[in-house]
Motif scaffolding. Structure first.
Motif, mmCIF file in Angstrom:
data_model
loop_
_atom_site.group_PDB
_atom_site.id
_atom_site.type_symbol
_atom_site.label_atom_id
_atom_site.label_comp_id
_atom_site.label_asym_id
_atom_site.label_seq_id
_atom_site.Cartn_x
_atom_site.Cartn_y
_atom_site.Cartn_z
ATOM 1 N N ALA A 1 -3.211 -2.059 -1.834
ATOM 2 C CA ALA A 1 -5.026 -2.146 -1.812
ATOM 3 C C ALA A 1 -4.697 -0.916 -1.376
ATOM 4 O O ALA A 1 -6.427 -0.877 -1.982
ATOM 5 C CB ALA A 1 -4.593 -2.202 0.588
ATOM 6 N N ILE A 2 -4.192 0.401 -1.392
ATOM 7 C CA ILE A 2 -4.574 1.804 -2.657
ATOM 8 C C ILE A 2 -4.674 1.706 -3.937
ATOM 9 O O ILE A 2 -6.456 1.860 -4.710
ATOM 10 C CB ILE A 2 -4.237 2.627 -2.103
ATOM 11 C CG1 ILE A 2 -4.283 2.827 0.002
ATOM 12 C CG2 ILE A 2 -4.240 3.907 -1.690
ATOM 13 C CD1 ILE A 2 -3.058 4.337 0.563
ATOM 14 N N ALA A 3 -4.100 1.460 -4.644
ATOM 15 C CA ALA A 3 -4.045 1.545 -6.598
ATOM 16 C C ALA A 3 -4.994 0.145 -6.118
ATOM 17 O O ALA A 3 -5.560 0.602 -7.683
ATOM 18 C CB ALA A 3 -2.464 0.450 -6.880
ATOM 19 N N LEU A 4 -5.373 -1.250 -6.618
ATOM 20 C CA LEU A 4 -6.164 -1.873 -6.268
ATOM 21 C C LEU A 4 -7.463 -1.577 -6.094
ATOM 22 O O LEU A 4 -8.448 -1.717 -6.802
ATOM 23 C CB LEU A 4 -5.841 -3.045 -5.864
ATOM 24 C CG LEU A 4 -4.718 -4.314 -6.221
ATOM 25 C CD1 LEU A 4 -4.161 -5.211 -5.779
ATOM 26 C CD2 LEU A 4 -5.306 -4.585 -8.274
ATOM 27 N N VAL B 1 2.122 -9.404 4.258
ATOM 28 C CA VAL B 1 1.933 -8.337 5.346
ATOM 29 C C VAL B 1 1.903 -7.181 4.425
ATOM 30 O O VAL B 1 2.220 -6.554 3.582
ATOM 31 C CB VAL B 1 3.239 -7.958 6.422
ATOM 32 C CG1 VAL B 1 3.064 -6.933 6.923
ATOM 33 C CG2 VAL B 1 3.632 -9.666 6.902
ATOM 34 N N ASN B 2 0.967 -5.647 5.068
ATOM 35 C CA ASN B 2 0.557 -4.683 4.481
ATOM 36 C C ASN B 2 0.358 -3.870 5.686
ATOM 37 O O ASN B 2 0.328 -4.452 6.812
ATOM 38 C CB ASN B 2 -0.205 -4.059 3.551
ATOM 39 C CG ASN B 2 -0.542 -3.328 2.667
ATOM 40 O OD1 ASN B 2 0.356 -2.378 2.723
ATOM 41 N ND2 ASN B 2 -1.472 -3.820 1.953
ATOM 42 N N GLU B 3 0.548 -2.849 5.395
ATOM 43 C CA GLU B 3 -0.428 -1.485 6.553
ATOM 44 C C GLU B 3 -0.998 -2.220 6.793
ATOM 45 O O GLU B 3 -2.044 -1.597 5.743
ATOM 46 C CB GLU B 3 -0.010 -0.380 6.481
ATOM 47 C CG GLU B 3 0.357 0.683 7.697
ATOM 48 C CD GLU B 3 0.818 1.130 8.005
ATOM 49 O OE1 GLU B 3 1.836 2.291 7.029
ATOM 50 O OE2 GLU B 3 0.409 2.515 8.814
ATOM 51 N N ASN B 4 -2.001 -1.605 7.642
ATOM 52 C CA ASN B 4 -3.620 -1.684 7.943
ATOM 53 C C ASN B 4 -3.453 0.004 8.085
ATOM 54 O O ASN B 4 -4.188 0.941 8.871
ATOM 55 C CB ASN B 4 -3.936 -2.298 9.356
ATOM 56 C CG ASN B 4 -5.436 -2.836 9.993
ATOM 57 O OD1 ASN B 4 -6.358 -2.535 8.735
ATOM 58 N ND2 ASN B 4 -5.746 -2.927 11.340
ATOM 59 N N ASP C 1 4.486 4.253 4.505
ATOM 60 C CA ASP C 1 5.783 3.696 3.349
ATOM 61 C C ASP C 1 5.651 1.806 3.496
ATOM 62 O O ASP C 1 6.632 1.813 4.719
ATOM 63 C CB ASP C 1 6.498 3.837 3.017
ATOM 64 C CG ASP C 1 7.714 4.339 4.044
ATOM 65 O OD1 ASP C 1 8.483 2.976 3.977
ATOM 66 O OD2 ASP C 1 7.839 5.298 5.155
ATOM 67 N N ASN C 2 6.328 1.431 2.673
ATOM 68 C CA ASN C 2 6.195 -0.327 3.292
ATOM 69 C C ASN C 2 7.185 -0.192 2.812
ATOM 70 O O ASN C 2 7.567 -2.096 3.408
ATOM 71 C CB ASN C 2 5.412 -0.905 2.029
ATOM 72 C CG ASN C 2 3.480 -1.489 2.559
ATOM 73 O OD1 ASN C 2 3.443 -0.557 3.692
ATOM 74 N ND2 ASN C 2 3.455 -1.829 1.770
ATOM 75 N N ASP C 3 8.097 0.163 3.053
ATOM 76 C CA ASP C 3 9.783 0.304 3.073
ATOM 77 C C ASP C 3 10.440 -0.215 4.025
ATOM 78 O O ASP C 3 10.936 -0.847 5.260
ATOM 79 C CB ASP C 3 10.982 1.355 1.727
ATOM 80 C CG ASP C 3 11.080 1.612 0.825
ATOM 81 O OD1 ASP C 3 9.991 0.208 -0.089
ATOM 82 O OD2 ASP C 3 10.886 2.425 -0.110
HETATM 83 N N1 GLU Z 1 0.476 0.218 2.417
HETATM 84 C C1 GLU Z 1 -0.111 0.416 0.896
HETATM 85 C C2 GLU Z 1 -0.695 -0.168 0.141
HETATM 86 O O1 GLU Z 1 -1.085 -1.082 -0.512
HETATM 87 C C3 GLU Z 1 1.952 1.360 0.375
HETATM 88 C C4 GLU Z 1 2.046 1.843 0.402
HETATM 89 C C5 GLU Z 1 3.902 2.408 -0.023
HETATM 90 O O2 GLU Z 1 3.556 2.327 -0.989
HETATM 91 O O3 GLU Z 1 4.569 1.944 0.313
HETATM 92 O O4 GLU Z 1 -1.427 0.822 -0.953
#
Ligand code: GLU
Length: 368
Positions: free
Chosen positions: A54-57, A135-138, A150-152
């Motif tokens: 989400a953040i990268a895009l 799934v992603n973190e909100n 972190d998504n791990d």
């Molecule tokens: N939730 C963050 C995202 O979508 C990434 C967290 C991670 O890189 O572990 O950008």
């Protein structure tokens, strides 16, 4: 071999698999990966994806660089980028006729029991309807205090609540090596890990790439959660095309084997909490009582750390800070400060009201 026997599989995709270091979207990779997902579905397996990006895009869309983002800025960027992320999956998964849905979680959605059960039901229903939940973190809502970060670790908790058989963390290295493979040519891949001891922790160098938040440290934390949930976990190289096929055929990755676990679902949830709110230090007598499966009483508590409420997750340690158990506290930290070291029949007069006599009831506690 672990994947062959798995019915529910969680796959975590790091941002660097979806977007390269020149900020180009890796369409070809995702197209190939979608073939892996389709293949697993054909074999009657249920797939859950945990995808970063989400953040990268969002940065790509807004023409920003990812370095040194302030929290409020990255929350706003994630709000833009999460749509980009889902559109990307839509473009590629539609072609492959894979049904998918989005779930955004905050830390409390898995750390509070009622909310965790809720999340589990949603995931179960989606799987029954043959949808792949992504799934992603909100990130737009999560603040630093209430964040997985972190998504791990998020993926490991998703694996635990959904009762998954395997979790695959797709990263940019083959797995855990005895040395940093980016610096040493003779670094050896560790293929299977039963116990996460200090040697394994030492191997997990804190290398972090520019997009992902994790590095090896959070992958080891995730492995701990999986081991205690009876779920196999692999760290594997996702940079290959068809990374899942590659794991099935070559098995060139690191597998963390689950500890045989007879715990019921609630106890698994208790022991794999990723954000205990505090800890209690207990004496020798209390340790031997715990070993016999007894509850923890106030008399055995010598010290306490952290601010927590009744019902919160806490760790139970000895005076050398070795962890013996995890549990849900029946008292708040301020109440425990008043009753620690005291006999249970004094609790009512010390607190001024009637309450339970166990500080952590045996049904709410798991020995480690
Ligand atoms: N939730 C963050 C995202 O979508 C990434 C967290 C991670 O890189 O572990 O950008």
């Amino acid at each position: 071999m672990y994947l062959k026997n798995s019915e529910i599989i969680v796959i975590k995709i790091g941002s660097s698999l979806l977007i390269d270091d020149k900020m180009n979207i890796r369409n070809k990779w995702l197209t190939e990966f979608s073939k892996d997902v389709k293949e697993l579905i054909k074999q009657n397996k249920k797939v859950i994806l945990v995808s970063s990006g989400a953040i990268a895009l969002g940065c790509k869309k807004l023409n920003l660089t990812m370095r040194n983002l302030k929290l409020d800025k990255s929350q706003a960027i994630a709000s833009v980028g999460q749509i980009e992320l889902m559109n990307l999956f839509k473009k590629i998964f539609n072609k492959m006729k894979i049904n998918f849905s989005q779930i955004l979680l905050t830390l409390e959605d898995t750390e509070q029991r009622r909310r965790a059960i809720n999340a589990k039901r949603t995931i179960d229903n989606l799987l029954q309807m043959s949808f792949v939940p992504i799934v992603n973190e909100n990130d737009s809502i999560a603040t630093s205090e209430i964040k997985y970060g972190d998504n791990d670790r998020l993926a490991s908790r998703v694996a635990q609540i959904s009762n998954a058989d395997s979790l695959i963390l797709l990263s940019d290295v083959d797995g855990l090596h005895d040395k940093n493979p980016k610096l040493f040519k003779d670094a050896k891949l560790i293929k299977e890990i039963q116990d996460i001891d200090y040697k394994i922790e030492n191997f997990a160098t804190k290398t972090v790439n520019i997009y992902g938040k994790g590095g090896m440290k959070t992958k080891i934390d995730a492995a701990r959660v999986c081991q205690l949930s009876g779920c196999s976990m692999a760290i594997a190289n996702g940079l290959y095309l068809r990374p899942i096929k590659k794991i099935i055929e070559k098995n060139n990755c690191t597998w963390f084997l689950p500890k045989v676990s007879k715990l019921d679902a609630r106890k698994k949830w208790i022991v794999s909490s990723i954000s205990p709110k505090g800890h209690l230090i207990i004496d020798e007598g209390a340790i031997s009582a715990l070993k016999k499966g007894k509850s923890l009483l106030a008399a055995g508590i010598t010290d306490i750390k952290g601010n927590f409420n009744k019902g919160d997750h806490i760790k139970i340690l000895d005076k050398n800070m070795k962890e013996h158990a995890r549990g849900l506290s029946s008292f708040s930290s301020s109440e425990i400060l008043k009753i620690k070291g005291k006999h249970s029949n004094k609790i009512q007069s010390l607190l001024g009201y009637v309450s339970k006599s166990e500080v952590v009831h045996k049904d709410d506690m798991v020995e480690i």
